[in-house]
Design a protein around this motif. Sequence first.
Motif, PDB file in Angstrom:
ATOM      1  N   ASN A   1       0.864  -1.178   0.000  1.00  0.00           N
ATOM      2  CA  ASN A   1       0.000   0.000   0.000  1.00  0.00           C
ATOM      3  C   ASN A   1       0.903   1.232   0.000  1.00  0.00           C
ATOM      4  N   VAL A   2       1.359   1.627  -1.181  1.00  0.00           N
ATOM      5  CA  VAL A   2       2.387   2.652  -1.285  1.00  0.00           C
ATOM      6  C   VAL A   2       1.805   4.050  -1.382  1.00  0.00           C
ATOM      7  N   THR A   3       0.668   4.205  -2.030  1.00  0.00           N
ATOM      8  CA  THR A   3       0.103   5.541  -2.245  1.00  0.00           C
ATOM      9  C   THR A   3      -1.345   5.597  -1.778  1.00  0.00           C
ATOM     10  N   ASN A   4      -1.864   6.786  -1.747  1.00  0.00           N
ATOM     11  CA  ASN A   4      -3.267   6.996  -1.425  1.00  0.00           C
ATOM     12  C   ASN A   4      -4.073   6.776  -2.703  1.00  0.00           C
ATOM     13  N   GLY A   5      -4.951   5.806  -2.717  1.00  0.00           N
ATOM     14  CA  GLY A   5      -5.735   5.505  -3.907  1.00  0.00           C
ATOM     15  C   GLY A   5      -5.163   4.317  -4.657  1.00  0.00           C
ATOM     16  N   VAL A   6      -5.505   4.225  -5.941  1.00  0.00           N
ATOM     17  CA  VAL A   6      -5.040   3.126  -6.780  1.00  0.00           C
ATOM     18  C   VAL A   6      -3.610   3.432  -7.226  1.00  0.00           C
ATOM     19  N   ASP A   7      -2.729   2.501  -7.027  1.00  0.00           N
ATOM     20  CA  ASP A   7      -1.331   2.678  -7.387  1.00  0.00           C
ATOM     21  C   ASP A   7      -1.088   2.036  -8.753  1.00  0.00           C
ATOM     22  N   TRP A   8      -1.305   2.798  -9.813  1.00  0.00           N
ATOM     23  CA  TRP A   8      -1.237   2.270 -11.168  1.00  0.00           C
ATOM     24  C   TRP A   8       0.154   1.794 -11.546  1.00  0.00           C
ATOM     25  N   MET A   9       1.184   2.494 -11.113  1.00  0.00           N
ATOM     26  CA  MET A   9       2.548   2.098 -11.461  1.00  0.00           C
ATOM     27  C   MET A   9       2.906   0.739 -10.834  1.00  0.00           C
ATOM     28  N   ARG A  10       2.421   0.486  -9.646  1.00  0.00           N
ATOM     29  CA  ARG A  10       2.671  -0.813  -9.021  1.00  0.00           C
ATOM     30  C   ARG A  10       2.020  -1.924  -9.839  1.00  0.00           C
ATOM     31  N   HIS A  11       0.824  -1.659 -10.367  1.00  0.00           N
ATOM     32  CA  HIS A  11       0.146  -2.661 -11.192  1.00  0.00           C
ATOM     33  C   HIS A  11       0.886  -2.896 -12.507  1.00  0.00           C
ATOM     34  N   VAL A  12       1.483  -1.860 -13.060  1.00  0.00           N
ATOM     35  CA  VAL A  12       2.290  -2.034 -14.273  1.00  0.00           C
ATOM     36  C   VAL A  12       3.472  -2.955 -13.973  1.00  0.00           C
ATOM     37  N   TRP A  13       4.129  -2.723 -12.833  1.00  0.00           N
ATOM     38  CA  TRP A  13       5.241  -3.595 -12.427  1.00  0.00           C
ATOM     39  C   TRP A  13       4.751  -5.032 -12.267  1.00  0.00           C
ATOM     40  N   GLN A  14       3.577  -5.217 -11.683  1.00  0.00           N
ATOM     41  CA  GLN A  14       3.036  -6.560 -11.483  1.00  0.00           C
ATOM     42  C   GLN A  14       2.791  -7.259 -12.824  1.00  0.00           C
ATOM     43  N   ILE A  15       2.256  -6.536 -13.789  1.00  0.00           N
ATOM     44  CA  ILE A  15       1.972  -7.113 -15.107  1.00  0.00           C
ATOM     45  C   ILE A  15       3.265  -7.495 -15.814  1.00  0.00           C
ATOM     46  N   VAL A  16       4.280  -6.639 -15.725  1.00  0.00           N
ATOM     47  CA  VAL A  16       5.564  -6.943 -16.354  1.00  0.00           C
ATOM     48  C   VAL A  16       6.181  -8.194 -15.730  1.00  0.00           C
ATOM     49  N   VAL A  17       6.154  -8.288 -14.414  1.00  0.00           N
ATOM     50  CA  VAL A  17       6.712  -9.471 -13.746  1.00  0.00           C
ATOM     51  C   VAL A  17       5.893 -10.710 -14.097  1.00  0.00           C
ATOM     52  N   ALA A  18       4.572 -10.579 -14.194  1.00  0.00           N
ATOM     53  CA  ALA A  18       3.733 -11.719 -14.586  1.00  0.00           C
ATOM     54  C   ALA A  18       4.053 -12.158 -16.013  1.00  0.00           C
ATOM     55  N   ALA A  19       4.304 -11.212 -16.913  1.00  0.00           N
ATOM     56  CA  ALA A  19       4.673 -11.568 -18.290  1.00  0.00           C
ATOM     57  C   ALA A  19       5.998 -12.320 -18.315  1.00  0.00           C
ATOM     58  N   VAL A  20       6.953 -11.877 -17.512  1.00  0.00           N
ATOM     59  CA  VAL A  20       8.227 -12.596 -17.416  1.00  0.00           C
ATOM     60  C   VAL A  20       8.007 -13.990 -16.828  1.00  0.00           C
ATOM     61  N   ALA A  21       7.120 -14.097 -15.843  1.00  0.00           N
ATOM     62  CA  ALA A  21       6.817 -15.405 -15.251  1.00  0.00           C
ATOM     63  C   ALA A  21       6.145 -16.323 -16.265  1.00  0.00           C
ATOM     64  N   VAL A  22       5.283 -15.786 -17.122  1.00  0.00           N
ATOM     65  CA  VAL A  22       4.645 -16.588 -18.171  1.00  0.00           C
ATOM     66  C   VAL A  22       5.693 -17.105 -19.147  1.00  0.00           C
ATOM     67  N   ILE A  23       6.617 -16.236 -19.543  1.00  0.00           N
ATOM     68  CA  ILE A  23       7.680 -16.663 -20.454  1.00  0.00           C
ATOM     69  C   ILE A  23       8.528 -17.757 -19.799  1.00  0.00           C
ATOM     70  N   ALA A  24       8.909 -17.543 -18.537  1.00  0.00           N
ATOM     71  CA  ALA A  24       9.721 -18.532 -17.838  1.00  0.00           C
ATOM     72  C   ALA A  24       8.971 -19.853 -17.685  1.00  0.00           C
ATOM     73  N   ALA A  25       7.684 -19.789 -17.352  1.00  0.00           N
ATOM     74  CA  ALA A  25       6.894 -21.015 -17.182  1.00  0.00           C
ATOM     75  C   ALA A  25       6.736 -21.747 -18.510  1.00  0.00           C
ATOM     76  N   SER A  26       6.577 -21.010 -19.597  1.00  0.00           N
ATOM     77  CA  SER A  26       6.440 -21.672 -20.897  1.00  0.00           C
ATOM     78  C   SER A  26       7.740 -22.340 -21.305  1.00  0.00           C
ATOM     79  N   ILE A  27       8.876 -21.733 -20.959  1.00  0.00           N
ATOM     80  CA  ILE A  27      10.169 -22.351 -21.255  1.00  0.00           C
ATOM     81  C   ILE A  27      10.364 -23.597 -20.383  1.00  0.00           C
TER      82      ILE A  27
END
Length: 103
Positions: A70-96
């Motif tokens: 809980n870094v900011t007041n309200g919705v922390d959009w930048m944190r969600h962008v980081w989460q999506i990028v890490v999830a995309a890397v995890a998808v690539i790693a899992a597919s490999i």
Amino acid sequence: MLWTIIVTIVGGAVIGLIGKAVAPGDRTKFPLWLTIVCGIVGMLVGSLLYWVLVGNNNESFDSHEPTWDNVTNGVDWMRHVWQIVVAAVAVIAASILTGRKRA
């Protein structure tokens, strides 16, 4: 406790599906449970990376100190962008790791 588990599974599914959509290549033959796991990894690791790299120097808000989830007041959009990028890397790693091939 039950609410935390439900939010983690639903959030992991959403973040995992978005991560799978932005990952390069065709990975549509990925099982849903593995997508949810990649999303959960993306949520947790993405939040921690965001906290370590940019979020830990935020000021207090709503009379409490910022925390890694809980870094900011309200919705922390930048944190969600980081989460999506890490999830995309995890998808690539899992597919490999599971031997999934591009179509």
